[in-house]
Design a protein around this motif. Sequence first.
Motif, PDB file in Angstrom:
ATOM      1  N   PRO A   1       0.819  -1.217   0.000  1.00 14.90           N
ATOM      2  CA  PRO A   1       0.000   0.000   0.000  1.00 14.90           C
ATOM      3  C   PRO A   1       0.853   1.268   0.000  1.00 14.90           C
ATOM      4  O   PRO A   1       1.852   1.353   0.722  1.00 14.90           O
ATOM      5  N   CYS A   2       0.423   2.234  -0.811  1.00 15.68           N
ATOM      6  CA  CYS A   2       1.080   3.543  -0.788  1.00 15.68           C
ATOM      7  C   CYS A   2       0.835   4.217   0.561  1.00 15.68           C
ATOM      8  O   CYS A   2      -0.104   3.867   1.278  1.00 15.68           O
ATOM      9  N   VAL A   3       1.686   5.169   0.874  1.00 20.25           N
ATOM     10  CA  VAL A   3       1.626   5.839   2.181  1.00 20.25           C
ATOM     11  C   VAL A   3       1.698   7.353   1.984  1.00 20.25           C
ATOM     12  O   VAL A   3       2.015   7.833   0.898  1.00 20.25           O
ATOM     13  N   VAL A   4       1.411   8.061   3.073  1.00 16.01           N
ATOM     14  CA  VAL A   4       1.560   9.519   3.068  1.00 16.01           C
ATOM     15  C   VAL A   4       2.811   9.847   3.886  1.00 16.01           C
ATOM     16  O   VAL A   4       2.974   9.344   5.008  1.00 16.01           O
ATOM     17  N   ALA A   5       3.678  10.667   3.321  1.00 16.52           N
ATOM     18  CA  ALA A   5       4.853  11.138   4.059  1.00 16.52           C
ATOM     19  C   ALA A   5       4.598  12.593   4.432  1.00 16.52           C
ATOM     20  O   ALA A   5       4.273  13.415   3.567  1.00 16.52           O
TER      21      ALA A   5
ATOM     22  N   GLU B   1      -7.215   8.160  -9.094  1.00 21.27           N
ATOM     23  CA  GLU B   1      -8.479   7.423  -8.898  1.00 21.27           C
ATOM     24  C   GLU B   1      -8.919   7.478  -7.440  1.00 21.27           C
ATOM     25  O   GLU B   1     -10.110   7.609  -7.143  1.00 21.27           O
ATOM     26  N   ALA B   2      -7.949   7.368  -6.522  1.00 20.09           N
ATOM     27  CA  ALA B   2      -8.296   7.397  -5.091  1.00 20.09           C
ATOM     28  C   ALA B   2      -8.901   8.750  -4.722  1.00 20.09           C
ATOM     29  O   ALA B   2      -9.875   8.813  -3.970  1.00 20.09           O
ATOM     30  N   PHE B   3      -8.339   9.842  -5.243  1.00 24.59           N
ATOM     31  CA  PHE B   3      -8.918  11.168  -4.980  1.00 24.59           C
ATOM     32  C   PHE B   3     -10.319  11.264  -5.578  1.00 24.59           C
ATOM     33  O   PHE B   3     -11.228  11.811  -4.960  1.00 24.59           O
ATOM     34  N   GLU B   4     -10.483  10.699  -6.793  1.00 23.41           N
ATOM     35  CA  GLU B   4     -11.814  10.738  -7.428  1.00 23.41           C
ATOM     36  C   GLU B   4     -12.847  10.024  -6.555  1.00 23.41           C
ATOM     37  O   GLU B   4     -13.985  10.481  -6.425  1.00 23.41           O
TER      38      GLU B   4
ATOM     39  N   GLN C   1      -7.471   5.318   1.826  1.00 23.68           N
ATOM     40  CA  GLN C   1      -7.882   4.667   0.572  1.00 23.68           C
ATOM     41  C   GLN C   1      -6.797   3.676   0.170  1.00 23.68           C
ATOM     42  O   GLN C   1      -5.607   3.961   0.335  1.00 23.68           O
ATOM     43  N   ALA C   2      -7.210   2.535  -0.370  1.00 20.41           N
ATOM     44  CA  ALA C   2      -6.220   1.556  -0.850  1.00 20.41           C
ATOM     45  C   ALA C   2      -5.634   2.048  -2.170  1.00 20.41           C
ATOM     46  O   ALA C   2      -6.359   2.225  -3.149  1.00 20.41           O
ATOM     47  N   ILE C   3      -4.332   2.329  -2.165  1.00 18.77           N
ATOM     48  CA  ILE C   3      -3.633   2.735  -3.393  1.00 18.77           C
ATOM     49  C   ILE C   3      -2.471   1.752  -3.555  1.00 18.77           C
ATOM     50  O   ILE C   3      -1.408   1.917  -2.960  1.00 18.77           O
ATOM     51  N   PRO C   4      -2.672   0.678  -4.311  1.00 21.11           N
ATOM     52  CA  PRO C   4      -1.634  -0.361  -4.361  1.00 21.11           C
ATOM     53  C   PRO C   4      -0.457   0.017  -5.252  1.00 21.11           C
ATOM     54  O   PRO C   4      -0.635   0.607  -6.322  1.00 21.11           O
ATOM     55  N   PHE C   5       0.728  -0.318  -4.785  1.00 15.28           N
ATOM     56  CA  PHE C   5       1.958  -0.198  -5.570  1.00 15.28           C
ATOM     57  C   PHE C   5       2.370  -1.621  -5.927  1.00 15.28           C
ATOM     58  O   PHE C   5       2.540  -2.463  -5.047  1.00 15.28           O
ATOM     59  N   LEU C   6       2.499  -1.899  -7.207  1.00 23.49           N
ATOM     60  CA  LEU C   6       2.810  -3.251  -7.684  1.00 23.49           C
ATOM     61  C   LEU C   6       4.209  -3.272  -8.275  1.00 23.49           C
ATOM     62  O   LEU C   6       4.571  -2.396  -9.062  1.00 23.49           O
ATOM     63  N   PHE C   7       4.980  -4.276  -7.904  1.00 27.67           N
ATOM     64  CA  PHE C   7       6.335  -4.372  -8.440  1.00 27.67           C
ATOM     65  C   PHE C   7       6.772  -5.831  -8.474  1.00 27.67           C
ATOM     66  O   PHE C   7       6.154  -6.691  -7.838  1.00 27.67           O
TER      67      PHE C   7
ATOM     68  N   GLU D   1      -8.330  -1.786  -4.983  1.00 31.43           N
ATOM     69  CA  GLU D   1      -8.659  -0.359  -5.051  1.00 31.43           C
ATOM     70  C   GLU D   1     -10.140  -0.124  -4.704  1.00 31.43           C
ATOM     71  O   GLU D   1     -10.488   0.869  -4.114  1.00 31.43           O
ATOM     72  N   GLY D   2     -10.996  -1.091  -5.106  1.00 33.68           N
ATOM     73  CA  GLY D   2     -12.410  -0.912  -4.861  1.00 33.68           C
ATOM     74  C   GLY D   2     -12.828  -1.331  -3.473  1.00 33.68           C
ATOM     75  O   GLY D   2     -13.987  -1.165  -3.075  1.00 33.68           O
ATOM     76  N   ALA D   3     -11.863  -1.885  -2.702  1.00 34.62           N
ATOM     77  CA  ALA D   3     -12.206  -2.394  -1.370  1.00 34.62           C
ATOM     78  C   ALA D   3     -12.537  -1.218  -0.447  1.00 34.62           C
ATOM     79  O   ALA D   3     -12.026  -0.123  -0.610  1.00 34.62           O
ATOM     80  N   PRO D   4     -13.419  -1.464   0.510  1.00 36.79           N
ATOM     81  CA  PRO D   4     -13.710  -0.386   1.466  1.00 36.79           C
ATOM     82  C   PRO D   4     -12.456  -0.028   2.260  1.00 36.79           C
ATOM     83  O   PRO D   4     -11.633  -0.894   2.518  1.00 36.79           O
TER      84      PRO D   4
END
Length: 332
Positions: free
Chosen positions: A172-176, A214-217, A268-274, A328-331
């Motif tokens: 999951p992405c994070v806020v710094a 998308e998460a902001f939307e 919000q779930a913002i996945p980072f895939l690698f 992303e669509g998960a609550p």
Amino acid sequence: MTFMHSHSIDIRQLEAFAAVMSAGSVTGAARLLGRSQPAVTRQIQDLEADLGYALLHRSGPRIQPTSRGLRFHAEVERHLASLGHIRERAEAIGREEPLTLTVAATPSLAAGILPQVLAAITPDLIPRHLHVQALAAENVVQAVLARSADLGISSLPLEHPGLDIHWIAEAPCVVAIGLDDPLAGNDVVSLLDLADRRIITLANPYRLRHRIDEAFERTGVGPERIIDVNASLTALSLVRAGLGVAIVEPATVYGVPLEGIVVRAVDQAIPFLFGAISAAALPLTPTVSALIDAARAEALSIPGCRLLETNGSETLADTVYGQAATVEGAPA
């Protein structure tokens, strides 16, 4: 324009051209190479004669590459690097040592994961010459396909029939945020709380950026002020300077922690895939195998990270896009 073949292209000519491009002058190139200035001038003239086109515009001591010269320089650099690697590999074979290795990774993964990965493998598996390249994701793929990199660690999506994808991770992405920011007291930061703040985020619209948008939307708000960057470390430095809050992938934040910054979860779930990639059907050396395993373990040490099933490359798109969509669509 015709190609002349009076001489074959000589390695010394290519070195002279590369040195002039680096130094910006024939005098500087001669100094770099330990050759005389007339010798360097002659080698470049011979190279131009052989190619049948000008590589440099000369205006007194100032030298500018022609448009063809710029394109040719990219090829020369690649060729000289390959020759250097061949020499290193030949020496390693002679010493019965692990062969020279090139690892290509996106900047965030090169800074945030790769150092710990290299430190985790048995020291005698690390070759005498190790090349680490921080490249854009698309260039990581190209380097692995061209076999100029033995291993790639890159953000997704990555789809190409010429790649073996060894594992895919999702974190999951994070806020710094700055240590003295009022939001630093929250365990979870709401995107709604960030609507009136300057947001620092990644620029590439085809990768992580579209998931952030998308998460902001989904929250019904959009940031009014944005700084976009092409590397997470830049974003973190801007946060530390008090220029805003950053929504970033987690590898850099945890791998290269910066003083004065705290990391918080997002609502919000913002996945980072690698994932880790190599050229398809290419046998893996013990070093590359060890790096793939160590990178998987390091990925899983990121808070909230999980591995996705790749199920073979034919279902990779479903895995990456399908699973990302459900997350992303998960609550929140």
